[in-house]
Design a protein around this motif. Structure first.
Motif, short mmCIF file in Angstrom:
data_model
loop_
_atom_site.label_atom_id
_atom_site.label_comp_id
_atom_site.label_asym_id
_atom_site.label_seq_id
_atom_site.Cartn_x
_atom_site.Cartn_y
_atom_site.Cartn_z
N ASP A 24 0.83 -1.16 0.06
CA ASP A 24 -0.03 0.16 -0.01
C ASP A 24 1.00 1.35 0.10
N TYR A 25 1.91 1.15 0.92
CA TYR A 25 2.58 2.36 0.83
C TYR A 25 3.56 2.60 -0.45
N LEU A 26 4.04 1.48 -0.81
CA LEU A 26 4.75 1.60 -2.18
C LEU A 26 3.89 2.22 -3.24
N PHE A 27 2.72 1.78 -3.32
CA PHE A 27 1.91 2.35 -4.40
C PHE A 27 1.32 3.73 -3.97
N GLU A 28 1.10 3.84 -3.03
CA GLU A 28 0.59 5.59 -2.68
C GLU A 28 2.05 6.61 -2.69
N THR A 29 3.01 6.07 -2.52
CA THR A 29 4.12 6.98 -2.90
C THR A 29 4.75 7.16 -4.17
N LYS A 52 2.53 7.84 -12.78
CA LYS A 52 3.18 6.34 -13.07
C LYS A 52 2.45 5.15 -12.36
N ARG A 53 1.29 5.33 -11.65
CA ARG A 53 0.69 4.37 -11.10
C ARG A 53 0.01 3.22 -12.01
N LYS A 54 -0.12 3.77 -13.38
CA LYS A 54 -0.86 2.91 -14.25
C LYS A 54 0.22 1.69 -14.61
N ASN A 55 1.41 2.04 -14.42
CA ASN A 55 2.64 1.05 -14.85
C ASN A 55 2.82 0.19 -13.25
N HIS A 56 2.33 0.31 -12.36
CA HIS A 56 2.46 -0.46 -11.13
C HIS A 56 1.19 -0.71 -10.46
N SER A 57 1.14 -1.64 -9.56
CA SER A 57 0.01 -2.24 -9.00
C SER A 57 0.40 -2.60 -7.42
N LYS A 58 -0.81 -2.48 -6.62
CA LYS A 58 -0.31 -2.93 -5.20
C LYS A 58 0.12 -4.38 -5.14
N SER A 59 -0.54 -5.33 -6.00
CA SER A 59 -0.26 -6.71 -6.00
C SER A 59 1.06 -7.15 -6.65
N GLY A 60 1.46 -6.10 -7.51
CA GLY A 60 2.82 -6.22 -8.13
C GLY A 60 3.76 -5.73 -7.25
N TYR A 61 3.63 -4.77 -6.50
CA TYR A 61 4.54 -4.29 -5.35
C TYR A 61 4.78 -5.36 -4.33
N LEU A 62 3.66 -5.76 -3.94
CA LEU A 62 3.56 -7.12 -3.07
C LEU A 62 4.23 -8.49 -3.29
N SER A 63 4.20 -8.94 -4.84
CA SER A 63 4.93 -9.77 -5.10
C SER A 63 6.23 -9.62 -5.16
N SER A 64 6.84 -8.45 -5.75
CA SER A 64 8.22 -8.36 -5.87
C SER A 64 8.68 -8.22 -4.26
N ALA A 65 8.07 -7.69 -3.35
CA ALA A 65 8.68 -7.51 -2.00
C ALA A 65 8.71 -8.94 -1.47
N LYS A 66 7.78 -9.73 -1.68
CA LYS A 66 7.61 -10.93 -0.98
C LYS A 66 8.59 -12.04 -1.69
N ASN A 67 9.10 -11.78 -2.89
CA ASN A 67 9.72 -12.63 -3.60
C ASN A 67 11.29 -12.42 -3.51
N THR A 68 11.63 -11.33 -2.87
CA THR A 68 12.76 -10.73 -2.90
C THR A 68 13.56 -10.46 -1.39
N LYS A 69 14.53 -11.13 -1.22
CA LYS A 69 15.27 -11.12 0.04
C LYS A 69 16.41 -9.97 0.10
N TRP A 70 15.90 -8.79 0.60
CA TRP A 70 16.61 -7.50 0.55
C TRP A 70 17.72 -7.74 1.41
N LEU A 71 19.04 -7.29 1.41
CA LEU A 71 20.00 -7.25 2.38
C LEU A 71 20.50 -5.88 3.13
N LYS A 72 20.62 -4.88 2.26
CA LYS A 72 20.87 -3.74 2.72
C LYS A 72 20.75 -2.64 1.64
N LEU A 73 20.86 -1.44 1.94
CA LEU A 73 20.85 -0.06 1.11
C LEU A 73 21.76 0.65 1.40
N GLU A 74 22.30 1.09 0.45
CA GLU A 74 23.33 2.12 0.41
C GLU A 74 23.02 3.38 -0.56
N ILE A 75 23.04 4.51 0.02
CA ILE A 75 23.07 5.82 -0.71
C ILE A 75 23.90 6.42 -1.37
#
Length: 127
Positions: free
Chosen positions: A48-53, A58-81
């Motif tokens: 929800d947050y990913l879609f709302e932000t 650009k929202r037509k190119n994204h969906s809540k279900s797409g974001y959820l699938s991507s998030a659940k299927n990826t093991k994120w390790l760290k972020l570097e700015i």
């Protein structure tokens, strides 16, 4: 339950860092803060947050279900700015691929400030 460090790498707890943005009790004050909170949203699978932000243009190119699938299927390790300016953030997000090898998503993201709210617009990937 012990407080967990925020996935965005700030060094403070999730409850004091990105979670207030996810719960809409605070608004991300900068493009970098929004970028960090979006990374954390991928880690905790807050579609929800990913879609709302995502900027409305650009929202037509994204969906809540797409974001959820991507998030659940990826093991994120760290972020570097890598670089942060007013409306541009370059970052590296490290994750495990299906063979459990570390890979890097390197992106230069564009953000837009509208009526006091930051939104993700788009990004350019580096190989």
């Amino acid at each position: 339950m012990h407080p967990i460090n925020c996935p965005c790498g700030s060094g403070i707890t999730f409850q004091l860092c990105c979670q207030p943005y996810h719960l809409k009790t605070k608004t991300a004050p900068t493009a970098e803060a929004l970028m960090r909170s979006r990374y954390s949203a991928f880690v905790v699978a807050d579609a929800d947050y990913l879609f709302e932000t995502t900027h409305s243009s650009k929202r037509k190119n994204h969906s809540k279900s797409g974001y959820l699938s991507s998030a659940k299927n990826t093991k994120w390790l760290k972020l570097e700015i890598v670089f942060s300016a007013f409306d541009v953030v370059e970052f590296k997000a490290y994750y495990l691929n299906k063979k459990f090898q570390t890979e890097v998503l390197h992106e230069k993201s564009n953000f837009r400030l509208e009526y006091g709210q930051w939104y993700y617009v788009d990004g350019v990937y580096y190989l």
